[in-house]
Write an enzyme that holds these catalytic residues in place. Structure first.
Site, PDB file in Angstrom:
ATOM      1  N   HIS A 262       0.909  -1.337  -0.363  1.00  0.00           N
ATOM      2  CA  HIS A 262       0.213   0.229   0.222  1.00  0.00           C
ATOM      3  C   HIS A 262       1.011   0.849   0.258  1.00  0.00           C
ATOM      4  O   HIS A 262       1.711   1.370  -0.831  1.00  0.00           O
ATOM      5  CB  HIS A 262      -1.044  -0.025   1.112  1.00  0.00           C
ATOM      6  CG  HIS A 262      -1.811   0.901   1.610  1.00  0.00           C
ATOM      7  ND1 HIS A 262      -2.745   1.771   0.061  1.00  0.00           N
ATOM      8  CD2 HIS A 262      -2.513   1.118   2.610  1.00  0.00           C
ATOM      9  CE1 HIS A 262      -3.511   2.144   0.536  1.00  0.00           C
ATOM     10  NE2 HIS A 262      -3.960   2.514   1.664  1.00  0.00           N
ATOM     11  N   HIS A 301      -1.859  -2.010  -9.902  1.00  0.00           N
ATOM     12  CA  HIS A 301      -3.317  -1.567  -8.707  1.00  0.00           C
ATOM     13  C   HIS A 301      -4.057  -2.247  -9.119  1.00  0.00           C
ATOM     14  O   HIS A 301      -5.086  -2.730 -10.095  1.00  0.00           O
ATOM     15  CB  HIS A 301      -3.676  -0.216  -9.613  1.00  0.00           C
ATOM     16  CG  HIS A 301      -3.814   1.088  -8.166  1.00  0.00           C
ATOM     17  ND1 HIS A 301      -5.523   0.288  -7.782  1.00  0.00           N
ATOM     18  CD2 HIS A 301      -3.500   2.033  -7.334  1.00  0.00           C
ATOM     19  CE1 HIS A 301      -5.635   2.043  -6.817  1.00  0.00           C
ATOM     20  NE2 HIS A 301      -4.666   2.243  -6.972  1.00  0.00           N
ATOM     21  N   ASP A 357       3.031   5.590  -6.889  1.00  0.00           N
ATOM     22  CA  ASP A 357       4.023   5.165  -5.819  1.00  0.00           C
ATOM     23  C   ASP A 357       5.142   5.517  -6.701  1.00  0.00           C
ATOM     24  O   ASP A 357       6.392   5.169  -6.178  1.00  0.00           O
ATOM     25  CB  ASP A 357       3.938   3.949  -4.663  1.00  0.00           C
ATOM     26  CG  ASP A 357       3.270   4.549  -3.342  1.00  0.00           C
ATOM     27  OD1 ASP A 357       3.103   5.561  -3.299  1.00  0.00           O
ATOM     28  OD2 ASP A 357       2.887   3.234  -3.067  1.00  0.00           O
TER      29      ASP A 357
END
Ligand code: ACO
Length: 423
Positions: A262, A301, A357
């Site tokens: 995460h 994702h 990210d």
């Protein structure tokens, strides 16, 4: 075409027809057929756990909107404080509302001296800042009598202001402790991102912030402010559903965010890029991922099956930051990884694209943040999103304490065997 679904229980021949609204039908349809019948849905892959009006996400088409406003427009034209208001109130503020909101947040940035002197100082010198931050969030609630008055709207509002205002202070405090530098008190005369950066970096009176970096920090805060029912927000809602105070609930959400699948992925990305070491090693690394030896961190994702719109904005922001700080040497490796992966059938077939990210860590690193601060940087703005969902949860008459059911697969009833008789 009928917007309904009909389910037949073949064991009894009973049938139920219910409406499909917005692609969702109520699980109460199953309950009406047989209250002891459950849907097996590990990781909630096919379950809508709530109704929400905060964030819209279309993973197939790479669309993200807060309160209906496209993330691209917010990142370019808004500020984090305005976005936090939008998430919590459902509308953009008028100038007057924004002035009050900014004033109120700005005047809650200080934390109790005991938080620093007794609480944070108790950590081991090399404690991970995110572990400290998670604990500090829960501890913060113990300083406020009203923290538990969650049924009182005025008290709720106070805790919301406190949490949004104090997370940057606590984040900077955890960092300064970890490097042994004296704590910088908040400066109420500068913007939310500038205040955070000043608390992080100021030594003596000698600190000049480049406006490009101030804007970049704000953009990163906006992009990370909410992302509907992800793991951390779900943790906030699950814990909040027991009527726990918002500090404890936010600590649970931050713990969920800490994991490398995460919010911890930005840290993992930079470590991965450093290990790859050079552009020439990229093909071999991609092959090792395809051979199942690890994951390409920052890719893939649960919901986006397209380029994460936040990753696009972050990539642009990275170039703006590098103009000021100089290029992060890991950028070339990241660009090569992206280029190779986006052409490779393994990633194409699985619809794996860069997520938020993939590039954020490169910016953070170029701005001087140590790798283990990255997830803390994510948690600061996400606190606004967590609180928006917490407020929505408390106002939602459909909600009760979260309590999923299980599919029991253990032994049938059996008699206790005394220790002496066990082989
Ligand atoms: N690298 C290589 N293969 C991957 C990756 C990856 N990053 N992500 C998924 N896959 C593969 C899986 O191995 C699986 O392949 P298979 O069908 O042959 O078994 C397939 O793609 C589907 O993957 P799942 O794990 O089932 O997808 P899920 O939706 O559960 O996982 C997740 C989503 C956790 C984000 C995953 O893509 C991942 O681990 N990515 C790397 C970590 C990361 O960047 N996390 C940050 C997400 S954004 C955020 O939380 C803020």
């Amino acid at each position: 075409m009928a917007e309904t679904i009909t389910i037949t229980d073949d064991r009894t021949g009973q049938t139920v027809t219910v409406p499909i609204e917005g692609g969702v039908f109520p699980a109460s349809a199953i309950r009406s057929l047989d209250p002891s019948l459950f849907v097996y849905d590990p990781a909630y892959m096919q379950t809508a756990s709530c109704k929400s009006a905060i964030t819209y996400l279309d993973g197939e088409n790479g669309i993200l909107r807060y309160g209906g406003y496209p993330i691209e427009q917010l990142a370019e034209q808004s500020t984090f404080l305005e976005v936090a208001y939008l998430l919590l109130h459902g509308e953009l503020p008028t100038s007057e509302q924004l002035a009050v909101w900014s004033h109120d947040i700005t005047h809650h940035t200080f934390i109790h001296e005991n938080m620093r002197k007794r609480f944070v100082d108790g950590f081991h010198y090399d404690a991970h800042p995110m572990g400290m931050f998670v604990s500090a969030l829960a501890a913060l609630g113990t300083f406020y009598d009203g923290a538990k008055d969650i049924d009182d709207p005025a008290s709720r509002h106070k805790q919301v202001l406190r949490l949004i205002a104090k997370t940057p202070t606590m984040a900077a405090m955890c960092y300064r402790f970890s490097v042994g530098l004296p704590f910088n008190y908040p400066n109420n005369d500068i913007s939310f991102p500038a205040n955070f950066l000043s608390m992080m970096w100021k030594i003596g009176d000698d600190y000049q912030l480049d406006p490009v970096l101030e804007k970049a920090m704000d953009v990163l805060f906006i992009l990370h402010a909410d992302h509907e029912q992800n793991c951390g927000t779900t943790a906030m809602r699950v814990v909040g559903s027991s009527n726990a105070d918002p500090y404890s609930s936010a600590a649970a959400a931050a713990s969920a965010l800490y994991g490398p699948l995460h919010g911890g992925a930005n840290e993992a990305v930079v470590r991965m890029l450093s290990e790859i070491g050079s552009v020439e090693n990229v093909p071999a690394f991609i092959q090792s991922v395809k051979d199942g030896e690890g994951r390409l961190m920052g890719f893939g994702h649960r919901v986006y099956k397209n380029y994460d719109p936040r990753a696009k904005i972050i990539k642009q922001t990275a170039y703006d930051v590098f103009d000021v700080t100089g290029k992060n040497p890991l950028l070339d490796i990241a660009l090569k990884l992206e280029e190779v992966a986006l052409q490779d059938p393994y990633f194409v077939d699985r619809k794996l694209y860069p997520n938020v990210d993939f590039y954020s860590g490169l910016i953070y690193q170029a701005m001087g943040f140590p790798v283990d601060m990255f997830t803390v940087l994510f948690a600061i703005p996400r606190t606004a999103g967590w609180l928006a969902h917490w407020q929505e949860l408390l106002a939602d008459k459909d909600q009760k304490i979260s309590r999923p059911r299980q599919w029991y697969i253990g032994p049938e009833s059996r008699d206790y065997v005394p220790l002496a008789s066990r082989s």
